[in-house]
Design an enzyme around this catalytic site. Structure first.
Site, mmCIF file in Angstrom:
data_model
loop_
_atom_site.group_PDB
_atom_site.id
_atom_site.type_symbol
_atom_site.label_atom_id
_atom_site.label_comp_id
_atom_site.label_asym_id
_atom_site.label_seq_id
_atom_site.Cartn_x
_atom_site.Cartn_y
_atom_site.Cartn_z
ATOM 1 N N GLU A 165 0.663 -1.093 0.095
ATOM 2 C CA GLU A 165 -0.047 0.117 0.020
ATOM 3 C C GLU A 165 1.044 1.208 -0.157
ATOM 4 O OE1 GLU A 165 -2.990 -0.639 3.260
ATOM 5 O OE2 GLU A 165 -3.676 -2.130 2.365
ATOM 6 N N GLU A 295 -5.665 -8.059 -0.509
ATOM 7 C CA GLU A 295 -6.251 -8.083 0.554
ATOM 8 C C GLU A 295 -7.642 -7.677 0.349
ATOM 9 O OE1 GLU A 295 -4.891 -5.286 3.379
ATOM 10 O OE2 GLU A 295 -2.669 -5.731 3.137
#
Length: 369
Positions: A165, A295
Site C-alpha cells: 500500500e 487484501e
C-alpha cells in the site's frame, strides 16, 4: 519450480516433469512479522504447526506473510510475550527470521504457497513510500535481496509483494521520488537476479495522476479509493517488466474499514461492479494481466457495519462472474481491529459464515481448473 504468467493466469512449471499447470491462490494473510512482535500473531494461544494444518484443512493453499525491515534482519528476536513456548517449544531461542523460515519450510511440506510481503519499513505504521527517514531506498533494495537469497530455495515461495500500500506514491509521473512504477522497475530486477523463478506482485496506489484519476467513471468518487486499490494507470503506464513475471495485486475493502460515499448510493451494492472493474478488474479482463486480490475482508456482521456482509457477498459474486480466482483474505488473525479474521477471538474456531462465502469462490475455481 518456476512460476510464470500466461494469458492472465498463474502457472507453475514442475521441475521434475517440465509440465506447466495453472494454479489458483486461495490465500489468507497471517500477520505479525510486520509489527514490533517480530513474529506471526496467535502463537501465544496456538501451536504454529497446528495453525498451518488448520489453514490447509480449510482448503486454503497460500499465505501472504507480511514483514518489516527489522523482523528479517539477522539477530532480531521476537517479543517473548508473543509466543507461548510451552505450546511452541521448538521456537525457543530462535530469531524472527529463523521462525519465518520454519513456517515457510513447513508450509512447503503441506503444499502451501507463500507470498512474502514487505508490509512496513519500520514496524509501527504503513509509510507512504518505499523509503523513509528510517529506511533508505538502497536499504529497501538490500533487504529484498537478502530475503530473496534466504528464501529462493523453497519451491513454495511464489514471489515478492514489493511494497504494501504505497499510499503516498504516484504512477506514471516519471518523478523518481514518488513514481511507484519506476520504483518497481528498479527493485524487481534485483530480486529476480536472485530468485528468477519468483513472480513480482505490484499493488495499486491511492492516487496515480490527476488526468487519469479525474477521468474516472465516477468523478465524485475519483479519490475515494482504498490504499493499494488504484490500478487505473496500468492502462497507460504498465510496469515495464517481462509480462510473465508481473502480477497486479489490488487491495479493496467494504464499509467496515472506511465508509466511502458510494456505500451510501441508493443502488448499493449494484454500483460496486463498475467501481471494481474501473479501478482494477480491467487489468485482467481487458489487458490480460494476472490479477491477485492481495487484501479484502471485514467483520461480516460480527460487529461493525452490517452492510459489510452485503459487500463481501457481492465482491465474491463479482470475482466469480469475472473468473478472478486468486486472493489473499485479510485476515487469518483474530486480532485485526477493523476486519476481524477467519479465526474467532479464541484463535481456534472459525467464523463459518465468512468462510462459506470464500468457499463459494474456491469451489467455483476448483471446478474450472
Amino acid at each position: 519450480m518456476n512460476f510464470f504468467v500466461k494469458n492472465g493466469e498463474i502457472y507453475k512449471l514442475d521441475g521434475a516433469t517440465g509440465k506447466p499447470k495453472i494454479i489458483y491462490l486461495f490465500g489468507v494473510n497471517w500477520f505479525g512479522f510486520e509489527t514490533r512482535d517480530y513474529v506471526v500473531h496467535g502463537l501465544w494461544a496456538r501451536n504454529w504447526v497446528d495453525m498451518l494444518q488448520q489453514i490447509k484443512s480449510l482448503g486454503f493453499n497460500a499465505i501472504r506473510l507480511p514483514f518489516c525491515t527489522y523482523s528479517v534482519q539477522e539477530g532480531t528476536m521476537p517479543n517473548s510475550n508473543a509466543i507461548n513456548y510451552n505450546i511452541n517449544p521448538d521456537l525457543q531461542g530462535l530469531t524472527s527470521i529463523e521462525i519465518m523460515e520454519k513456517i515457510v519450510a513447513k508450509a512447503n511440506e503441506l503444499g502451501i504457497y507463500i507470498l512474502l510481503d514487505y508490509h512496513r519499513l519500520g514496524c509501527d505504521q504503513i509509510e507512504p513510500l518505499w523509503y523513509s527517514d528510517q529506511v533508505s531506498e538502497q536499504q529497501f533494495i538490500d533487504t529484498w535481496v537478502s530475503v530473496a537469497k534466504r528464501f529462493a530455495k523453497y519451491p513454495n515461495v511464489i514471489g515478492a509483494d514489493i511494497r504494501n500500500e504505497p499510499w503516498g506514491a504516484t504512477w506514471g509521473t516519471d518523478d523518481p521520488a514518488t513514481d511507484w512504477r519506476l520504483a518497481v522497475e528498479k527493485v524487481a530486477p534485483k530480486i529476480l537476479e536472485v530468485a528468477p523463478h519468483w513472480l513480482i506482485f505490484v499493488e495499486g496506489t491511492y492516487k496515480t495522476r490527476p488526468d487519469i484519476d479525474e477521468r474516472s467513471w465516477y468523478p465524485y468518487y475519483s479519490y475515494y479509493v482504498f490504499w493499494g486499490e488504484n490500478l487505473r494507470a496500468v492502462r497507460y503506464y504498465p510496469v515495464r517488466l517481462p509480462y510473465e513475471k508481473i502480477v497486479y495485486s489490488p487491495h479493496t475493502y467494504g464499509p467496515d474499514v472506511f465508509r466511502q460515499p458510494y456505500f451510501d448510493d441508493p443502488i448499493f451494492p449494484e454500483n460496486m461492479r463498475s467501481i471494481w472493474m474501473e479501478r482494477f478488474g480491467y487489468v485482467k479482463t481487458e489487458l490480460g494481466y494476472a490479477l491477485v486480490v492481495g487484501e479484502f475482508g471485514g467483520r461480516y456482521g460480527h460487529g461493525g457495519d452490517p452492510r459489510d456482509i452485503i459487500w463481501q457477498i457481492k465482491f465474491v459474486d463479482w470475482l466469480i462472474e469475472n473468473r478472478i480466482c486468486n486472493f489473499f483474505y485479510w485476515s487469518w488473525n483474530a486480532n485485526s481491529g477493523d476486519t476481524g479474521g477467519i479465526l474467532k477471538d479464541d484463535w481456534t474456531n472459525i467464523w463459518e459464515d465468512k468462510y462459506q462465502n470464500l468457499k463459494r469462490l474456491m469451489d467455483y475455481c476448483s471446478s474450472i481448473n
